[in-house]
Design a protein around this motif. Structure first.
Motif, PDB file in Angstrom:
ATOM      1  N   PHE B   4     123.537 -41.368  78.299  1.00 60.51           N
ATOM      2  CA  PHE B   4     124.070 -40.446  77.593  1.00 60.51           C
ATOM      3  C   PHE B   4     126.635 -41.170  78.104  1.00 60.51           C
ATOM      4  CE2 PHE B   4     124.768 -37.313  73.514  1.00 60.51           C
ATOM      5  CZ  PHE B   4     125.417 -38.056  73.316  1.00 60.51           C
ATOM      6  N   SER B   5     126.746 -41.859  77.817  1.00 66.81           N
ATOM      7  CA  SER B   5     127.517 -41.733  77.706  1.00 66.81           C
ATOM      8  C   SER B   5     129.177 -41.324  77.632  1.00 66.81           C
ATOM      9  CB  SER B   5     128.491 -43.368  77.678  1.00 66.81           C
ATOM     10  OG  SER B   5     128.783 -43.280  76.704  1.00 66.81           O
ATOM     11  N   ASN B   6     129.722 -40.989  78.291  1.00 66.60           N
ATOM     12  CA  ASN B   6     130.991 -39.659  78.346  1.00 66.60           C
ATOM     13  C   ASN B   6     131.234 -39.179  77.028  1.00 66.60           C
ATOM     14  OD1 ASN B   6     130.115 -37.264  79.836  1.00 66.60           O
ATOM     15  ND2 ASN B   6     131.571 -38.208  81.627  1.00 66.60           N
ATOM     16  N   LYS B   7     131.620 -40.987  76.881  1.00 71.58           N
ATOM     17  CA  LYS B   7     132.360 -41.384  75.448  1.00 71.58           C
ATOM     18  C   LYS B   7     132.022 -41.097  74.452  1.00 71.58           C
ATOM     19  CE  LYS B   7     135.389 -45.318  75.021  1.00 71.58           C
ATOM     20  NZ  LYS B   7     135.248 -46.975  75.535  1.00 71.58           N
ATOM     21  N   LEU B   8     130.459 -41.722  74.388  1.00 76.24           N
ATOM     22  CA  LEU B   8     129.890 -41.305  73.082  1.00 76.24           C
ATOM     23  C   LEU B   8     129.511 -39.988  73.189  1.00 76.24           C
ATOM     24  CD1 LEU B   8     128.722 -43.161  71.281  1.00 76.24           C
ATOM     25  CD2 LEU B   8     126.331 -42.863  71.710  1.00 76.24           C
ATOM     26  N   LYS B   9     129.542 -39.189  73.397  1.00 77.03           N
ATOM     27  CA  LYS B   9     129.612 -37.430  74.131  1.00 77.03           C
ATOM     28  C   LYS B   9     130.888 -36.834  73.336  1.00 77.03           C
ATOM     29  CE  LYS B   9     126.378 -35.485  76.848  1.00 77.03           C
ATOM     30  NZ  LYS B   9     126.185 -35.238  78.107  1.00 77.03           N
ATOM     31  N   THR B  10     131.821 -37.410  73.555  1.00 81.61           N
ATOM     32  CA  THR B  10     132.878 -37.302  73.133  1.00 81.61           C
ATOM     33  C   THR B  10     132.664 -37.567  71.428  1.00 81.61           C
ATOM     34  OG1 THR B  10     133.657 -37.435  75.547  1.00 81.61           O
ATOM     35  CG2 THR B  10     135.086 -36.549  74.003  1.00 81.61           C
ATOM     36  N   PHE B  11     132.711 -38.360  71.716  1.00 82.02           N
ATOM     37  CA  PHE B  11     133.085 -38.663  70.356  1.00 82.02           C
ATOM     38  C   PHE B  11     131.957 -37.771  69.314  1.00 82.02           C
ATOM     39  CE2 PHE B  11     131.494 -41.923  66.632  1.00 82.02           C
ATOM     40  CZ  PHE B  11     132.829 -41.914  65.964  1.00 82.02           C
ATOM     41  N   SER B  12     130.654 -37.269  69.920  1.00 78.46           N
ATOM     42  CA  SER B  12     129.605 -37.049  68.516  1.00 78.46           C
ATOM     43  C   SER B  12     130.332 -35.119  68.548  1.00 78.46           C
ATOM     44  CB  SER B  12     128.727 -37.279  68.764  1.00 78.46           C
ATOM     45  OG  SER B  12     128.063 -36.967  70.301  1.00 78.46           O
ATOM     46  N   VAL B  13     130.991 -35.306  69.788  1.00 78.07           N
ATOM     47  CA  VAL B  13     131.131 -33.748  70.170  1.00 78.07           C
ATOM     48  C   VAL B  13     132.528 -32.902  68.815  1.00 78.07           C
ATOM     49  CG1 VAL B  13     132.068 -31.963  71.408  1.00 78.07           C
ATOM     50  CG2 VAL B  13     130.416 -32.744  71.715  1.00 78.07           C
ATOM     51  N   ALA B  14     133.332 -34.816  69.272  1.00 77.45           N
ATOM     52  CA  ALA B  14     134.586 -34.521  68.162  1.00 77.45           C
ATOM     53  C   ALA B  14     134.080 -34.703  66.879  1.00 77.45           C
ATOM     54  CB  ALA B  14     135.517 -35.673  68.513  1.00 77.45           C
ATOM     55  N   LEU B  15     133.475 -35.375  66.448  1.00 80.30           N
ATOM     56  CA  LEU B  15     133.145 -35.199  64.882  1.00 80.30           C
ATOM     57  C   LEU B  15     132.210 -34.362  64.456  1.00 80.30           C
ATOM     58  CD1 LEU B  15     130.535 -38.496  64.486  1.00 80.30           C
ATOM     59  CD2 LEU B  15     133.203 -38.305  63.596  1.00 80.30           C
ATOM     60  N   ILE B  16     131.595 -33.587  65.528  1.00 77.30           N
ATOM     61  CA  ILE B  16     131.034 -32.362  64.921  1.00 77.30           C
ATOM     62  C   ILE B  16     131.722 -31.094  64.478  1.00 77.30           C
ATOM     63  CG2 ILE B  16     129.714 -30.342  65.509  1.00 77.30           C
ATOM     64  CD1 ILE B  16     128.062 -31.848  67.020  1.00 77.30           C
ATOM     65  N   GLY B 422     127.270 -36.611  63.595  1.00 80.43           N
ATOM     66  CA  GLY B 422     128.030 -35.696  65.139  1.00 80.43           C
ATOM     67  C   GLY B 422     127.048 -34.858  65.370  1.00 80.43           C
ATOM     68  N   LEU B 423     125.845 -33.978  64.871  1.00 87.04           N
ATOM     69  CA  LEU B 423     124.705 -33.531  65.451  1.00 87.04           C
ATOM     70  C   LEU B 423     123.597 -34.673  66.096  1.00 87.04           C
ATOM     71  CD1 LEU B 423     124.364 -30.365  66.421  1.00 87.04           C
ATOM     72  CD2 LEU B 423     123.576 -30.201  63.620  1.00 87.04           C
ATOM     73  N   PHE B 424     123.757 -35.522  64.991  1.00 92.56           N
ATOM     74  CA  PHE B 424     122.575 -36.160  64.778  1.00 92.56           C
ATOM     75  C   PHE B 424     122.413 -37.578  65.852  1.00 92.56           C
ATOM     76  CE2 PHE B 424     120.336 -40.199  63.458  1.00 92.56           C
ATOM     77  CZ  PHE B 424     119.473 -39.847  63.211  1.00 92.56           C
ATOM     78  N   MET B 425     123.735 -37.456  66.203  1.00 94.37           N
ATOM     79  CA  MET B 425     123.930 -38.704  67.638  1.00 94.37           C
ATOM     80  C   MET B 425     124.352 -37.766  69.013  1.00 94.37           C
ATOM     81  SD  MET B 425     126.793 -40.840  65.844  1.00 94.37           S
ATOM     82  CE  MET B 425     128.319 -40.683  67.831  1.00 94.37           C
ATOM     83  N   LEU B 426     124.568 -36.847  68.814  1.00 91.15           N
ATOM     84  CA  LEU B 426     124.707 -35.309  69.844  1.00 91.15           C
ATOM     85  C   LEU B 426     122.395 -35.327  70.115  1.00 91.15           C
ATOM     86  CD1 LEU B 426     126.540 -34.559  71.667  1.00 91.15           C
ATOM     87  CD2 LEU B 426     126.180 -32.208  70.687  1.00 91.15           C
TER      88      LEU B 426
END
Lengths: 178, 453
Positions: B4-16, B422-426
Motif C-alpha cells: 500500500f503506497s504511502n501516497k495512496l494511504k495519505t490520500f485516503s486518510v485525507a479524504l476521510i 476514503g474509508l473504502f480505499m483504506l
C-alpha cells in the motif's frame, strides 16, 4: 476462356494447416483460398485477412431502424390521428414515448439483425440455388485444402508444401472466372 | 505482494478527514429553528423560489395580523396549515445530512457486495478467465462487513438517536395516524429490522471470510489437492442462493421502506443490477490501477476486455429493469403507485433522467466498440461515468422520501462521498496487501493467465 494452374495442398489436421500457413506466408507466397470443414481459430490472423466490417454495418442498420420506428410511431400516433386512447397523452412524441420504447427497441434489433444477415449473404455470395464451389468434397468432412496459384514456380511450391506436412498435392487446371 | 503506497494511504486518510469535517458541518447547519425556517420560506417566496406554497404562507401571516376577529376559525386553520408546512420543511432540512451519509454509505457498501456476488458467480460457473482477478475481488469484498455495519448503524441510528430522519415508519407518532404503515408494522419495526440486517451482514461476511480462507489455503496446498477449491465451489453456490433472497429483502428494508406507502416487485432485481454493474466497474478500475503500478502483470488486455463487456451488458440490464419498473407504473398510472415517480419527475427531473444518460447512453456508445474495451483509459473514463450514474441512482431512491424538494448536491453530500470513498480505499487496499495478488493454487489459474480473447 483463359485457364491457369493452381496447386491444391491437402492437410488432415488443423494444427498442421496453421503451421503450414505461417510457413507459406513467411516464404512470401500468396495463398488464394483455404477450405476447411469448420472454423479454425486464428486462421484469418495467420492468413493476414482484414477484419470484418459487418458489425459496423449492423450498427448503422440498427440506427436506421431506430429512426424509422420513431418516425413511424410519431406519424401514426401523434401527427396523423392523435386520438385519446385510454387517457394516454398523445400531444407530443416525448410525452407518450415510454409506450413506444418496446417498438423502438424491437425495430432496432430487427433492422440490425436482418439487414446484417442479408449483407453477409450478399458479401459472401450465398443464395439458395448457388452452385457449390468445393474443390474437393472431402473439405466439408475432415480435410483441409490450401489453394495457391502457380506462376512458373511449380517445383519449389510442391517441395515447400510437402515439407509443411501436406498429405496430398494436386495440380489443377482452373478456369478463371473473370 | 502488494504494498500500500504511502501516497495512496495519505490520500485516503485525507479524504476521510476532509469528508468528516464536511459531514460534521452538514449536521451542525441542519438544525434550524422554527423561526429560521419561517423567515427562510418568506425570503424564498419573495425570490419566487417556491412561489406557490410559500406565498400562501405569506398571505396567511398577513391575514393573521390584519383581521383576527372576524374570521377567527379560518385563520386558526390557516395558522395550523402554516405551522405544519414550516415544520415539514424544518424536518426535511434536518433529514438532509442523514440522507447524505446514508446514500454514500450504501453506495460504497453496495459496490463491495456486488463484487462479492460477482466473485461467487465466477466460482459457481467455474470461469476460466477470471481467477487472476480473484485476489482483487477478495480485497474489494473485504469492505462488506464494515460497510454493511455502517449502513445498518446509520439506518437504526436515524430512528434511535436521530429524529426519524430516514424512515418515517420508525416514528411512533406517524405510525399512530397511518393505517397503511400500521398494517406493515409486523415487518417494519426497529428490533426486527436490526435483527434482519445483522443476519444478512453475518451471512455475507461469513461467505467472504471463508471464501478468502479457502482461496489462500488452496495456494498453500499440494498441487494435486483441490479440496479447498471444491469447498469454495460449494459455498459459492450456497451463498448465491442465500444472497439472492437476502439481497431482495435488504432492498425492501434499507431502500424501499423509506417510502413505506409504495412497493414494487422488481425492486430487488433493480437494486441488484445497479450493485452488480458498479461492483464490476470497481473491479476493472482497481485492476487497471494495480496493473499500471506493475502489481498485476499477469492481467492482460483480454481480462480488461471481458470486464468491460460485463460493464456494458450489465449497464443495459440495469436500464432494462429501470425502464420496466418505470414504464409499467407510468402506463397503468394507478395513483397509489405512481406518486413515487410523480415526485421524482417534479422535483428530481435532472438527476432522474440524467442518470439514464450516464448509466445507459454513455456505456452503450462508449463500450460498444470491441477495440475501445481493450483500452485502459477508455474503460476508466466509462467506469467513472457509470459510478457517478449509480451514485445518482441511489440518491434518487432515497432523497425524495427524506428531503423532498429540498435536495442539493452540496457540502453534506460531497463530503459524505469523500468520507466513504476514503474509508473504502483504506479498507480494500489494506486487504489487498494481506495476500499475494495471484491466486496461484486455483486449478484454473493457468488457463486464466493465458486467457486471450
Amino acid at each position: 476462356m483463359e485457364t491457369s494452374k493452381v496447386i491444391h495442398a491437402i492437410y488432415t489436421d488443423d494444427d498442421v494447416l496453421m503451421s503450414a500457413v505461417k510457413r507459406v506466408k513467411a516464404e512470401k507466397y500468396h495463398i488464394d483460398e483455404i477450405f476447411t470443414p469448420f472454423p479454425v481459430h486464428g486462421l484469418d490472423k495467420a492468413m493476414g485477412l482484414a477484419p470484418t466490417r459487418l458489425a459496423i454495418t449492423s450498427f448503422i442498420y440498427g440506427s436506421i431502424g431506430l429512426v424509422f420506428s420513431i418516425w413511424l410511431m410519431n406519424f401514426i400516433m401523434i401527427e396523423d390521428w392523435p386520438q385519446d386512447i385510454g387517457g394516454k397523452p398523445s400531444f407530443s412524441y416525448l410525452e407518450n414515448s415510454p409506450a413506444f420504447v418496446p417498438i423502438m427497441f424491437e425495430l432496432t434489433v430487427f433492422f440490425a439483425a436482418h439487414l446484417m444477415v442479408i449483407t453477409f449473404y450478399l458479401r459472401s455470395k450465398l443464395w439458395p440455388f448457388k452452385k457449390a464451389e468445393n474443390p474437393d468434397l472431402r473439405t466439408t468432412d475432415d480435410h483441409f485444402l490450401m489453394e495457391i496459384s502457380i506462376h512458373n514456380n511449380q517445383d519449389e511450391l510442391v517441395n515447400l508444401l510437402k515439407e509443411t506436412g501436406a498429405v496430398e498435392i494436386n495440380i489443377v487446371e482452373k478456369e478463371e472466372a473473370h | 505482494m502488494y504494498t500500500f503506497s504511502n501516497k495512496l494511504k495519505t490520500f485516503s486518510v485525507a479524504l476521510i478527514i476532509l469528508g468528516l469535517i464536511g459531514v460534521v458541518y452538514g449536521f451542525m447547519t441542519s438544525h434550524k429553528s422554527f423561526e429560521d425556517v419561517e423567515t427562510m420560506l418568506a425570503a424564498e417566496a419573495s425570490h419566487g423560489g417556491h412561489a406557490v406554497e410559500a406565498s400562501d404562507d405569506l398571505a396567511t401571516t398577513s391575514d393573521m395580523t390584519m383581521d383576527s376577529a372576524s374570521e377567527g376559525i379560518t385563520v386558526a386553520s390557516h395558522v395550523n396549515e402554516h405551522k405544519e408546512h414550516v415544520e415539514h420543511v424544518q424536518h426535511q432540512i434536518a433529514n438532509r445530512p442523514w440522507s447524505a451519509i446514508y446514500v454514500a454509505a450504501f453506495f460504497f457498501f453496495m459496490i463491495a457486495l456486488g463484487v462479492l456476488a460477482f466473485y461467487a458467480v465466477q466460482f459457481a460457473s467455474q470461469a476460466g478467465w477470471s481467477p487472476v482477478l480473484f485476489r482483487v475481488m477478495e480485497g474489494i469484498s473485504a469492505y462488506v462487513l464494515p460497510g454493511g455495519l455502517i449502513v445498518l448503524a446509520i439506518a437504526v441510528g436515524s430512528g434511535i438517536i436521530g429524529d426519524y430522519n430516514l424512515f418515517i415508519w420508525m416514528d411512533p407518532e406517524v405510525v399512530a395516524n397511518d393505517k397503511i404503515i400500521q398494517n406493515k408494522e409486523s415487518w417494519l419495526n426497529i428490533p426486527w429490522f436490526a435483527i434482519r440486517g445483522l443476519i444478512f451482514i453475518a451471512g455475507w461476511s461469513l461467505y467472504a471470510y471463508f471464501a478468502r480462507k479457502f482461496s489462500i489455503a488452496q495456494d498453500n496446498a499440494d498441487i494435486n489437492d483441490n479440496r479447498n477449491f471444491k469447498k469454495s465451489f460449494r459455498i459459492a453456490a450456497g451463498f448465491l442462493v442465500f444472497y439472492i433472497y437476502t439481497e431482495s429483502i435488504m432492498s425492501w428494508d434499507w431502500i424501499m421502506s423509506v417510502d413505506p406507502h409504495w412497493f414494487s416487485t422488481l425492486f430487488g432485481w433493480y437494486l441488484f443490477s445497479g450493485m452488480f454493474v458498479s461492483g464490476i466497474t470497481v473491479i476493472a478500475l482497481v485492476s487497471i490501477y494495480l496493473r499500471s503500478r506493475g502489481f498485476l502483470n499477469f492481467v492482460n488486455d483480454s481480462h480488461i476486455h471481458d470486464l468491460a463487456k460485463f460493464m456494458f451488458g450489465m449497464s443495459i440490464f440495469w436500464t432494462y429493469l429501470w425502464f420496466s419498473q418505470f414504464m409499467l407504473i407510468w402506463y397503468s398510472n394507478i395513483p397509489e403507485e405512481v406518486t413515487y415517480f410523480v415526485t421524482r419527475f417534479q422535483d428530481y427531473q435532472l438527476p432522474f433522467l440524467g442518470m439514464v444518460v450516464l448509466n445507459f447512453v454513455f456505456p452503450l456508445l462508449l463500450l460498444m466498440n470491441s477495440d475501445y474495451k481493450r483500452m485502459s483509459w477508455f474503460v476508466v473514463m466509462t467506469g467513472v461515468i457509470v459510478l457517478a450514474g449509480h451514485y445518482i441512482d441511489i440518491f434518487v431512491m432515497i432523497m425524495p422520501a427524506t428531503v423532498g424538494d429540498r435536495w442539493f448536491i452540496g457540502i453534506p453530500e460531497i463530503s459524505a462521498v469523500l468520507l466513504f470513498a476514503g474509508l473504502f480505499m483504506l479498507v480494500i487496499f489494506t486487504a489487498l496487501t494481506k495476500a499475494p495478488l495471484l491466486a496461484k493454487g486455483n486449478p484454473f489459474i493457468k488457463e486464466s493467465e493465458h486467457f486471450h480473447y
